[in-house]
Motif scaffolding. Sequence first.
Motif, PDB file in Angstrom:
ATOM      1  N   ASP A  51      14.680   8.058-130.304  1.00  0.00           N
ATOM      2  CA  ASP A  51      13.635   7.172-129.803  1.00  0.00           C
ATOM      3  C   ASP A  51      13.516   7.277-128.290  1.00  0.00           C
ATOM      4  OD1 ASP A  51      13.300   6.358-132.393  1.00  0.00           O
ATOM      5  OD2 ASP A  51      14.455   4.508-132.169  1.00  0.00           O
ATOM      6  N   PHE A  52      12.322   6.993-127.798  1.00  0.00           N
ATOM      7  CA  PHE A  52      12.018   7.102-126.372  1.00  0.00           C
ATOM      8  C   PHE A  52      11.557   5.741-125.859  1.00  0.00           C
ATOM      9  CE2 PHE A  52       8.768   7.562-123.086  1.00  0.00           C
ATOM     10  CZ  PHE A  52       9.393   8.348-122.143  1.00  0.00           C
ATOM     11  N   ALA A  53      12.041   5.359-124.679  1.00  0.00           N
ATOM     12  CA  ALA A  53      11.587   4.115-124.050  1.00  0.00           C
ATOM     13  C   ALA A  53      11.298   4.362-122.580  1.00  0.00           C
ATOM     14  CB  ALA A  53      12.628   3.011-124.218  1.00  0.00           C
ATOM     15  N   PHE A  54      10.262   3.689-122.078  1.00  0.00           N
ATOM     16  CA  PHE A  54       9.796   3.878-120.700  1.00  0.00           C
ATOM     17  C   PHE A  54       9.896   2.539-119.978  1.00  0.00           C
ATOM     18  CE2 PHE A  54       6.858   4.433-117.250  1.00  0.00           C
ATOM     19  CZ  PHE A  54       6.896   5.776-116.945  1.00  0.00           C
ATOM     20  N   PHE A  55      10.598   2.545-118.816  1.00  0.00           N
ATOM     21  CA  PHE A  55      10.797   1.330-118.021  1.00  0.00           C
ATOM     22  C   PHE A  55      10.125   1.499-116.657  1.00  0.00           C
ATOM     23  CE2 PHE A  55      14.147   1.491-121.073  1.00  0.00           C
ATOM     24  CZ  PHE A  55      14.594   0.196-121.303  1.00  0.00           C
ATOM     25  N   ILE A  56       9.560   0.417-116.154  1.00  0.00           N
ATOM     26  CA  ILE A  56       9.052   0.392-114.783  1.00  0.00           C
ATOM     27  C   ILE A  56       9.676  -0.812-114.093  1.00  0.00           C
ATOM     28  CG2 ILE A  56       7.026   0.096-113.309  1.00  0.00           C
ATOM     29  CD1 ILE A  56       5.394   1.608-115.300  1.00  0.00           C
TER      30      ILE A  56
END
Length: 536
Positions: A81-86
């Motif tokens: 799984d892939f997760a994107f944080f800002i």
Amino acid sequence: RESLDYSFFMNTEVLIVGAGPTGLMMACQLLRYGVKFRILDKQQDRAHESRAFAIQAKSMEIFQNLGVVDEFFKLARSNVDFAFFINGKKQIEIKFKYFKHQNTPFPSVYFLPQTETERILIEFLEKKGIYIERQKELITFTQDIKYVQATIKDNIVGSIEKINCAYIIGCDGAHSSIRHTLHFTFEGNAYPQIFNLVDANIEWPYSRNKFLFFLGKDGVFVHIPLTEKISRIMLAKRAAQTEEKLSTPNLIELEHLASLLTQVPVKLVNPIWISQFRLHHRGVTKYYQHRAFLAGDAAHIHSPAGGQGMNTGIQDVTNLAWKLALVLKKATSVKLLDTYETERHPVGKILLKTTDQFFYLLTANGFFISKLKNWLLPFVISFLFSKKNLEKRLFWFMSQLNIHYAKNQFNYDISEKPHQVFKGGPRPGYRAPNAPANSSSLFELLGLKPFNILCFKTKQEQTDQLIKKITAFIKNYQDWAQVHVFVLSPANKILFKRYGVVSSAIYVVRPDGYVGFRINSDNYLFLDEYLKNLFK
């Protein structure tokens, strides 16, 4: 460039310089076609660092065609799984298990350290009696209309050897000696950021089984799960905050930077590789000159965004190898070799452009860019991944399944009875999709011979005479071509649909898995003409 027989003074037919993934794949492909070659590398041993880590679906299809994909399946991690944080806040999470694209057996990104990829390919070659000539390097080479003469130095004993060959292939990386000898420019620049890389166990609040990307005002942090225990960590400060000179920080400094970028405590345990480097984006304007060819990093280097680099090199040589083999073994026109550049160079240019733009958006400094990242980018990412068709497009770009080539004299179709459904099937230059076929799968059948002729008919009684005629005119190259007959049935319904067949059709699938020819009828005379163009 003439197709003449100069084998009486040749040491080998092809000389491969460089034994990374690109050079190893070139060797595997040439071995498949019975081409004599030598492969040398100036390094003492294969890579023992992870380096490239992502294997895309198209590369897995190539491994399947070679018969080595099971080894990759045993070791590679998939459905990560892939997760994107800002700025420390999660914006979107993507589950790769939902990318169930049924026309490929490999609907995922596969994570495996480069050292394992090289090991698998080396063992495949050694089982066939092929060994890399280690600690040998190319000093220079000359070429004319007849052959190439390469000067090789053995760095163990210091001796010099002259090797005569028909072709030389530069798989020797970003500092390619073959590219320098050809005086090809390597256009592009270095990114201003200094990148730190660590392979280690990681202790932090997040799962170590996910691909996590952190983007913030201070820089970028990327976490990739390489194995059950080891993670690949890449981190960089903003361009304006970097130093001019490389100076590798210690582990405590890296942990502090990682905690700053992720906004959570990070501890890196038992690191097995720490490195610091600058990334480049560069490419050549030509992929070959006469009898010398470039492939992989020798022709194009770019940011690691999307995990495209190693996979592109593997596909470069998969495209080139069968063309070299036909010219050498079947006296096919050398014009076929021109299509290596016309097909692969545009792919390299697009890759450089897209990865560069994406990389700049994520790492560049400045007021507008920072506002874009902090306010607009989360919205854009959420919008893209809320649309299934766009989600699919992203997977197809990353997986390299959407790559296609323009028509040429070796890539074309005939439309005798045009209909809309056939237009929706894979056109010449497009990847041939997989499907259930005759109680098996099409991809399993494609591994039998380099070229595969697919004959579609609606009724069994219509096939016998057609097969006799096609078999008769391929008898001179039966070692290269295989005929497959598919009759419309419940078992072949999906296959007919994916290839746009309503009644009759003939397809030719090239050795690299792309359609080379098609006709929406059973007029085998056009097929005969196409094959004669390939097999002189």
